[in-house]
Motif scaffolding. Structure first.
Motif, PDB file in Angstrom:
ATOM      1  N   LYS A 148       5.078   4.617   5.561  1.00 56.80           N
ATOM      2  CA  LYS A 148       5.055   4.587   4.092  1.00 56.80           C
ATOM      3  C   LYS A 148       3.800   5.279   3.533  1.00 56.80           C
TER       4      LYS A 148
ATOM      5  N   ASN B 184       4.613   0.447   7.569  1.00 55.52           N
ATOM      6  CA  ASN B 184       3.471   0.753   6.697  1.00 55.52           C
ATOM      7  C   ASN B 184       2.912   2.137   7.014  1.00 55.52           C
TER       8      ASN B 184
ATOM      9  N   ASP C 235      -2.253   6.211  12.191  1.00 57.27           N
ATOM     10  CA  ASP C 235      -1.616   7.185  11.292  1.00 57.27           C
ATOM     11  C   ASP C 235      -2.654   8.119  10.699  1.00 57.27           C
TER      12      ASP C 235
ATOM     13  N   GLN D 252      -2.154  -5.807  -2.597  1.00 55.23           N
ATOM     14  CA  GLN D 252      -1.951  -4.399  -2.281  1.00 55.23           C
ATOM     15  C   GLN D 252      -3.128  -3.636  -2.840  1.00 55.23           C
TER      16      GLN D 252
ATOM     17  N   LEU E 155       1.635  -7.664   5.844  1.00 57.31           N
ATOM     18  CA  LEU E 155       0.468  -7.895   6.692  1.00 57.31           C
ATOM     19  C   LEU E 155       0.117  -9.381   6.792  1.00 57.31           C
TER      20      LEU E 155
ATOM     21  N   THR F  84       6.153  -5.379  -0.797  1.00 59.16           N
ATOM     22  CA  THR F  84       6.049  -6.737  -1.343  1.00 59.16           C
ATOM     23  C   THR F  84       4.633  -7.293  -1.256  1.00 59.16           C
TER      24      THR F  84
HETATM   25  P1  ADP Z   1       3.144  -3.818   1.393  1.00 58.00           P
HETATM   26  O1  ADP Z   1       4.476  -4.409   1.291  1.00 58.00           O
HETATM   27  O2  ADP Z   1       2.521  -3.490   0.081  1.00 58.00           O
HETATM   28  O3  ADP Z   1       3.061  -2.707   2.382  1.00 58.00           O
HETATM   29  P2  ADP Z   1       1.453  -5.165   3.283  1.00 58.00           P
HETATM   30  O4  ADP Z   1       0.996  -6.568   3.356  1.00 58.00           O
HETATM   31  O5  ADP Z   1       2.213  -4.634   4.443  1.00 58.00           O
HETATM   32  O6  ADP Z   1       2.237  -5.023   1.945  1.00 58.00           O
HETATM   33  O7  ADP Z   1       0.172  -4.268   3.059  1.00 58.00           O
HETATM   34  C1  ADP Z   1      -0.765  -4.621   2.077  1.00 58.00           C
HETATM   35  C2  ADP Z   1      -1.497  -3.411   1.569  1.00 58.00           C
HETATM   36  O8  ADP Z   1      -2.328  -2.875   2.625  1.00 58.00           O
HETATM   37  C3  ADP Z   1      -0.615  -2.258   1.205  1.00 58.00           C
HETATM   38  O9  ADP Z   1      -0.105  -2.397  -0.110  1.00 58.00           O
HETATM   39  C4  ADP Z   1      -1.564  -1.092   1.302  1.00 58.00           C
HETATM   40  O10 ADP Z   1      -2.379  -1.027   0.168  1.00 58.00           O
HETATM   41  C5  ADP Z   1      -2.420  -1.464   2.508  1.00 58.00           C
HETATM   42  N1  ADP Z   1      -1.943  -0.845   3.757  1.00 58.00           N
HETATM   43  C6  ADP Z   1      -1.240  -1.446   4.742  1.00 58.00           C
HETATM   44  N2  ADP Z   1      -0.989  -0.581   5.773  1.00 58.00           N
HETATM   45  C7  ADP Z   1      -1.540   0.595   5.418  1.00 58.00           C
HETATM   46  C8  ADP Z   1      -1.634   1.890   6.052  1.00 58.00           C
HETATM   47  N3  ADP Z   1      -1.113   2.147   7.258  1.00 58.00           N
HETATM   48  N4  ADP Z   1      -2.298   2.870   5.389  1.00 58.00           N
HETATM   49  C9  ADP Z   1      -2.839   2.636   4.184  1.00 58.00           C
HETATM   50  N5  ADP Z   1      -2.792   1.444   3.529  1.00 58.00           N
HETATM   51  C10 ADP Z   1      -2.154   0.425   4.136  1.00 58.00           C
END
Ligand code: ADP
Length: 447
Positions: A344, A341, A377, A396, A412, A408
């Motif tokens: 990304k 994440n 990050d 998300q 988290l 997906t």
């Molecule tokens: P995804 O597969 O969309 O990454 P996650 O459950 O891992 O699903 O994360 C859910 C949402 O949390 C992400 O879509 C994003 O909006 C937010 N998110 C997670 N990690 C970060 C991060 N390091 N920086 C910014 N937003 C984040």
């Protein structure tokens, strides 16, 4: 003892004081034995009527359907001749001795009904029922007069101050007792209602839990079924993309790579769904073994792949190794999700995975350590309002179909459930536009 003073309880003659005590005791007993207000009145009338030498007595209460009317709710020794009226007896507030006692909120006594021309309309009933004098006392609760208690006497009857005091005491105690009984009755029926409602809610919660389980089972089975064909698809696409005999044109190869990426992403989603449904169904278990916290971080980073161009990455670690006892696969899986994440959602700057260990002083069982893996990050960050729900499944921050970032929405949710299974937690702090910090915290024993 001064005769000129207003009588009070201390001045009651011995015999009256004795009676008052008896009456108070009878009312207390009525309250203890009766659980409903009407029973309190009934028992109190049965005991008190002979004590005040009345030939019969009654309690009228305001009719709930029309509070300007009083309804006979119970009677003691009510004359047989008028027994047939018992059920329908109504008196208008303000009319007759009982009605006036209620309207004026003060006792109303009649020494001789037949000597009062103003009560002429009561002569016939008095003759028929066999009373000459009466005493009607208002029943008062904290806020209003709820009815009246009336004692009827065969002969003419003069009440002295002591008797008035005695009767007023009786009525006040009776009204208070009945009010308390009414409150208890209301509480009891409210309790019954709540218990019934609780039962319904528990049944509904059981049904909902059952439905949720069935749904999760279904999701689990479908994902399991999809895993194998998707695995083959990814494998064949990879083989094809390698193009061992060199027959693919450049556009063909790029198409195959796209197929391979899409299938891999689908395979990841399906894998996450299987794992998440296993966790929800209580089928996953914590399998601790001897591990090293920095090595787990390195394993997660290599699974997450390289950072994006323009983003630096480093691991911050303590001087020596950090031996722990934990489920290494699950810790590495959580960290891989957090690092992926971070990569990304960060376009420039850096991502840091810091490993920290704090030994616990004087632990209860054996040597313990709190380990923290912190993934920092300098990416897009998460608005404060969005932070509480990013751990929900399929949520998300940008849920639109045109969103910039793939994923997906399960990473988290899965990570938090895994952390809970390990007895740990994941915390987030973030500022929109500045970056995010996700921390996995675990308390483990030291091998
Ligand atoms: P995804 O597969 O969309 O990454 P996650 O459950 O891992 O699903 O994360 C859910 C949402 O949390 C992400 O879509 C994003 O909006 C937010 N998110 C997670 N990690 C970060 C991060 N390091 N920086 C910014 N937003 C984040």
């Amino acid at each position: 003892m001064s005769r000129a003073k207003q009588p009070d309880a201390l001045e009651l003659p011995e015999s009256l004081r004795q009676r008052e005590l008896e009456i108070a005791r009878e009312i207390a007993r009525a309250f203890l034995t009766a659980s409903r207000p009407l029973e309190v009145y009934r028992l109190a009338l049965a005991r008190v009527t002979p004590l005040v030498d009345a030939s019969f007595s009654s309690v009228f209460l305001r009719d709930p359907a029309d509070p300007s009317l009083l309804k006979l709710v119970c009677a003691q020794n009510w004359p047989q001749s008028s027994a047939r009226f018992l059920g329908q007896m109504r008196i208008r507030v303000g009319r007759g001795p009982t009605g006036r006692a209620v309207a004026e909120a003060t006792p109303f006594e009649v020494e001789d009904v037949f000597a009062e021309p103003g009560l002429r309309e009561w002569w016939d009933p008095a003759r028929e029922m066999g009373f000459t004098s009466l005493m009607s006392l208002p029943l008062r609760n904290a806020t209003e007069v709820v009815g009246a208690l009336t004692f009827y006497f065969t002969g003419t009857r003069r009440f002295d101050a002591n008797e008035r005091l005695l009767l007023a005491t009786v009525t006040d105690q009776l009204a208070a007792t009945a009010e308390r009984a009414e409150l208890i009755e209301r509480l009891v029926s409210e309790n019954v209602r709540l218990e019934r409602e609780n039962g319904h809610l528990a049944a509904r919660a059981r049904d909902a839990e059952q439905a949720r389980r069935v749904k999760t089972e279904f999701l689990h089975n479908v994902s399991e079924e999809m895993r194998a064909p998707l695995g083959s698809l990814v494998g064949y696409a990879e083989m094809l993309a390698e193009d061992p005999v060199g027959r693919l044109s450049a556009p063909q190869r790029s198409t195959v790579v796209k197929i391979e990426r899409a299938a891999s992403m689908l395979l990841r989603l399906v894998g996450d769904l299987v794992d998440l449904s296993d966790l929800r169904l209580g089928r996953a278990s914590n399998q601790p073994s001897e591990q090293e916290a920095v090595a787990l971080a390195e394993r997660a980073v290599s699974a997450a792949g390289p950072p994006p161009d323009g983003v630096a990455f480093r691991i911050e670690q303590p001087d020596g190794p950090v031996p722990i006892v934990a489920d290494g696969d699950k810790v590495a899986r959580i960290l891989e999700n957090l690092v992926s994440n971070a990569f990304k959602f960060t376009a420039r700057g850096e991502v840091v995975l810091a490993v920290r260990a704090t030994p616990l002083i004087a632990p209860a069982q054996g040597r313990q350590v709190v380990v923290e893996w912190e993934v920092r990050d300098t990416g897009i960050g998460i608005a404060r309002a969005d932070q509480p729900w990013i751990f929900d499944e399929m949520r998300q921050v940008d849920g639109t179909s045109t969103r910039l970032y793939g994923g997906t929405g399960l990473g988290l949710a899965l990570s938090r459930s895994l952390a809970q299974l390990l007895g740990g937690e994941i915390a987030v702090t973030s500022e929109e536009g500045t970056g995010s910090t996700f921390t996995l915290r675990l308390q483990t024993s030291i091998p």
